[in-house]
Design a protein around this motif. Sequence first.
Motif, short mmCIF file in Angstrom:
data_model
loop_
_atom_site.label_atom_id
_atom_site.label_comp_id
_atom_site.label_asym_id
_atom_site.label_seq_id
_atom_site.Cartn_x
_atom_site.Cartn_y
_atom_site.Cartn_z
N SER A 50 5.03 -7.71 -2.55
CA SER A 50 5.64 -6.39 -2.68
C SER A 50 5.28 -5.70 -3.99
O SER A 50 5.93 -4.76 -4.40
CB SER A 50 7.16 -6.53 -2.58
N GLY A 51 4.24 -6.17 -4.65
CA GLY A 51 3.83 -5.57 -5.91
C GLY A 51 4.25 -6.41 -7.10
O GLY A 51 5.24 -7.12 -7.06
N GLY B 120 -2.84 2.09 -5.16
CA GLY B 120 -1.44 2.49 -5.20
C GLY B 120 -0.78 2.44 -6.55
O GLY B 120 0.43 2.45 -6.64
N SER C 85 1.12 -2.16 -9.03
CA SER C 85 2.54 -1.97 -8.72
C SER C 85 2.81 -1.98 -7.23
O SER C 85 3.95 -2.16 -6.81
CB SER C 85 3.03 -0.65 -9.32
N ARG C 86 1.76 -1.84 -6.40
CA ARG C 86 1.94 -1.85 -4.95
C ARG C 86 1.05 -2.88 -4.25
O ARG C 86 1.44 -3.42 -3.23
CB ARG C 86 1.66 -0.46 -4.37
#
Length: 471
Positions: free
Chosen positions: A147-148, A397, A416-417
Amino acid sequence: GGGDRTTSVITVCGSESGFLFVWRDRHLWSDVRAHDGAVRAVCTSSDRRDGFLSGGDDGVIKMWSLKDRKLDNTFHVDCNSLLRSPLAQGCSLRCLATVGGGGTWQKVAFGTDRRVLYEFELDQKDSKRIKIVNNSLREINSAPSPSGCSALAPHPHSSFFATAGSDGVCRFWDLTSHAPLCELQLKEDCKELDWHPGDFQHLAVGLGRGGVRILKYEGITQSSFLLSVLLSLDQRTCGVQKLRYSPDGTYLAVATDDKTIDVYLVAQDYSRWGVCKGHSDQIINFDWSEDGSVVRSNDKSYNLIFWRVEEMRRGIIEPCRTTAEFADMSWASSSCPLTWSTQHVGKFYEAVSHIRDLDRSKNGSLLAVADAFGYLRVFTFPSIDRGRCLSYQAHAGGCGHVAFSYDDRKVLSAGSRDGCVMQWKVQLIPTEATSQVVSPQGRRQIVDSFNGEQQGGLQESAAGAGGLQVE
């Protein structure tokens, strides 16, 4: 698909119920119950027109031979038995790939739902007894979080680093081997990480729901990575934005979503010393002075505020009214985008919120910047007026974090993604090669990134700037 494409096309697919179906053109040719659970991966090879591999939720890889409309299972391996790490037990297969030659499969690579890639070699000297070559299993790569990766912190004195994410797992990685060392289940949304610079060997973990966990690192033995939760700081219920220890390790400062910075005394069991109040908008980042007496911070309203930590009254630390006295102050880091020494960075972005993270090299010559568009940029430091930079498309992302290793030889960037951590090797560009804007051909000679292909472009070159090569 395999087979003679001039006459027919053979297609293989798997189902949620564990069946494999073989189609010839548009007609079902053969089927078999292959796995206990869904079939997640099917792999064919141009060197083996009569066979293919399959993998499923049961963690099993099977080799199939297709002759006379009949599927024969010629080899299978249970990955849960093959992988000795307790972190890999109960895994499910997600992807398969092969390396072949001379009509045989020489290597098999597979990925699991634990975000780890492995490969092993096959011994096919005896076609009736295909087996795995002894000691050929190895881990290729791992991903920090599905999920990052929302937190990243290289150790200040050693060649490993920590990551964390919203999955509530804190993971530790080796910079040299790129392999995971261990993981600790915190079961809470993790937002920030920072190591204590001294001998305490503490790792502070900022949480998305508010609060901080202090982890105690006791070292690495041959059989385990010694780590435990030391204490919890739960004075806040709003999320942690940034946290950072002072250079001498006396204080821990924690910026939260309520526009304040809490300052804790490390030696007094992390008792709260004071609260910095005065920002009108969400805090972006902050820095400590080298002597650990002053904090400077930026917010989304483009404010730069200074705080003298010792000037605490009734638990409140007020902003300094005059800033001229801080013009010549030395800073332990340069994480604030709105300062004199980082002012040129802002010219690359329409809004300061597009700048996600900054980190200055330990020798003070380079500044790495992560942004919301997935770019990693490297500037000369200080970046005041005509500073130039190297630019890389690093993540999909958004690039959430960036940090130099303890010896400045590596740069780590976290998506982050996309859930990826990229490790880059720092290569200094010779001064004579960067005295003017470099041609595209020259860029490829200077910076060999992403396996030899320049991504994102070298926007500008600068004397003494650093080139990065992805590892």
